[in-house]
Design an enzyme around this catalytic site. Structure first.
Site, PDB file in Angstrom:
ATOM      1  N   ASP A 236       1.000  -1.449   0.419  1.00 25.60           N
ATOM      2  CA  ASP A 236       0.238   0.047  -0.040  1.00 25.60           C
ATOM      3  C   ASP A 236       0.964   0.931  -0.280  1.00 25.60           C
ATOM      4  OD1 ASP A 236      -2.162   1.702  -0.127  1.00 25.60           O
ATOM      5  OD2 ASP A 236      -2.222   1.351   2.274  1.00 25.60           O
TER       6      ASP A 236
ATOM      7  N   ASP B 119      -2.006   6.990  -5.412  1.00 21.78           N
ATOM      8  CA  ASP B 119      -2.772   5.862  -5.369  1.00 21.78           C
ATOM      9  C   ASP B 119      -2.743   4.471  -5.752  1.00 21.78           C
ATOM     10  OD1 ASP B 119      -2.658   5.226  -2.434  1.00 21.78           O
ATOM     11  OD2 ASP B 119      -4.775   5.541  -2.817  1.00 21.78           O
TER      12      ASP B 119
END
Length: 481
Positions: A155, A360
């Site tokens: 992540d 992201d």
């Protein structure tokens, strides 16, 4: 009569000039593919322990400066789920993810005051980009010595590396056995007086004077345990002394993964910790899951992460938040022309840390500030008048019924970043299937907040390069080959 002839001639020349200088719209072909069908069995992902351990622990292996790791989307672990159900769950996760990232960026829920706590009582919390179950991509790696293999979520919106540890006071269900630090020769606790412990935003001490960490997530889930150092093994490549949270109390749904490998910009993320070894460089390429390609998604650490075909834009910093990867978005073109109404001022990161654009991996659909999205959407609609309109779907307000077609022409979309980095999106990165009835939607959305997010649907097929040493982010088309 002569005046009428002059008037006619004038309008004729105006018509010729208009025809000669009016720029025709640029289109590209979208070959229609259905929503991906989940596999009917749990994949082995070719990541068996025996395969990993066949690589000898030589000096060359231990000093390797490039590391390549396979990635898999979380949907591959789904059991008995329809394509529609998986897509709807993805959008639900996306909504929570965006809400959490926006809260982080605005500082509405983040308290990074360095508060030190005693025992288990933490007076502050850190909101991470990973909301409950929202990790989209995972890999398999070994933890400890000898290595015990487990799935870990990757992540870019999180910094801390952590894994569930025995003994569990409370652990969620995971695919592999819970890691037992007592059986690892390389596990070492961190004292609460150490500089490493002080790097945590929120830390505490247990009765043994060992460093205790806690990471809280936007939906109330959290991980709490002993802060430590440990050896991680990536397909034969060992990385020693990685600061790692050994979580004994973990609440949340993490899709069977054992923990999280934070790839953010913070000082305790995996790229930051291994900066000396891998040159502060990593990249990933996310395969379009509707594609029939056999190439897997992957992440590369080290010099090989930087693609020669990439175009680069400067990496910006938010003085209020060091986790996210900010970039400058200066405009967007549709059909070969810049969209009026989309200017760099809409995406400015102000001195207080509000606004801006981030890249992201855990957000699927790109979110743009509302004025920019409306201008982009209207420009796309104007160029797609030949397509049959359909009702909106979930967060998408621009959809088309493409029943009976195998391919269609759609206006091109190019994102323009600072430094002259122009990223031309494949049609599959912005007009996507949303059900099994041939409904396709424009895969952008607006947001009421100031933060804009470039999501992983728009990143598909590009090798996205995070060059911390050069303070730049790159995009290389066809980067998964």
């Amino acid at each position: 009569m002569e005046g009428k002839a002059k008037t006619t001639l004038f309008f004729f020349f105006v018509f010729i000039l208009a025809c000669g200088f009016a720029k025709p719209l640029e289109y590209q072909t979208l070959v229609l593919e259905p929503l991906p069908t989940p596999q009917s069995h749990k994949p082995d992902l070719a990541w068996s322990e025996s395969e990993t351990l066949t690589l000898p622990e030589t000096a060359e292996t231990l000093s390797k400066t490039t590391l390549t790791v396979r990635l898999e989307h979380r949907d591959t672990l789904a059991v008995d789920a329809t394509p529609e159900a998986l897509f709807n769950l993805r959008l639900e996760r996306d909504a929570v993810r965006v809400k959490t990232l926006t809260a982080m960026a605005t500082g509405a829920q983040v308290r990074r005051n360095g508060t030190r706590a005693h025992g288990k009582d933490f007076s502050g919390s850190v909101i991470s980009g990973l909301s409950q179950g929202s990790g989209e991509y995972f890999t398999r790696l070994g933890v400890g010595t000898p290595p015990k293999y487990a799935y870990m979520v990757l992540d870019t919106g999180s910094d801390i590396v952590w894994i569930q540890c025995a003994p569990c006071r409370k652990c969620y269900s995971q695919v592999d056995p819970v890691f037992d630090p007592a059986k690892s020769q390389s596990f070492a606790g961190v004292s609460c007086q150490s500089p490493l412990c002080r790097k945590l935003d929120v830390s505490g001490c247990n009765p043994r004077r060992s460093c205790v960490y806690q990471v809280s997530y936007g939906d109330g889930s959290f991980t709490l345990g002993e802060f430590s150092t440990e050896t991680l093994t990536f397909r034969g490549t060992k990385v020693a002394n990685v600061a790692l949270g050994c979580g004994h109390d973990n609440e949340g749904l993490f899709v069977g993964a054992a923990g999280l490998l934070g790839l953010g910009r913070g000082k305790l993320s995996f790229p930051s910790q291994t900066g000396r070894r891998f040159g502060q460089k990593f990249s990933y390429c996310l395969v379009d899951r509707t594609s029939s390609t056999s190439k897997p998604s992957s992440v590369v650490f080290g010099e090989s992460a930087v693609s020669r075909s990439a175009v680069f834009t400067p990496m910006l910093s938010n003085p209020k938040l060091d986790t996210f990867y900010y970039v400058e978005l200066t405009g967007i073109s549709v059909g070969g022309s810049l969209v009026r109404g989309i200017t760099s001022s809409l995406f400015k990161l102000d001195p207080s840390g509000n606004g801006g654009v981030i890249i992201d991996s855990g957000t699927s659909v790109t979110r743009l500030t509302r004025p920019a999205y409306v201008a982009l959407r209207d420009a796309f609609r104007a160029g797609a008048t030949e397509l049959k309109h359909a009702l909106g779907f979930s967060l998408f307000d621009t959809c088309y019924d493409l029943t009976g077609k195998t391919e269609v022409k759609v206006p091109t979309v190019v994102m323009h970043f600072g430094g002259g980095a122009d990223v031309s999106l494949p049609a599959t990165n912005y007009l996507i299937p949303v059900d099994s009835n041939n409904i396709f939607c424009f895969a952008f959305a607006g947001t009421a907040g100031g933060l804009s997010i470039i999501g992983n649907i728009q990143q598909q097929g590009f090798r996205v390069v995070f060059d911390g040493a050069g303070s730049r982010i790159g995009f290389a088309p066809r980067g998964c080959a």
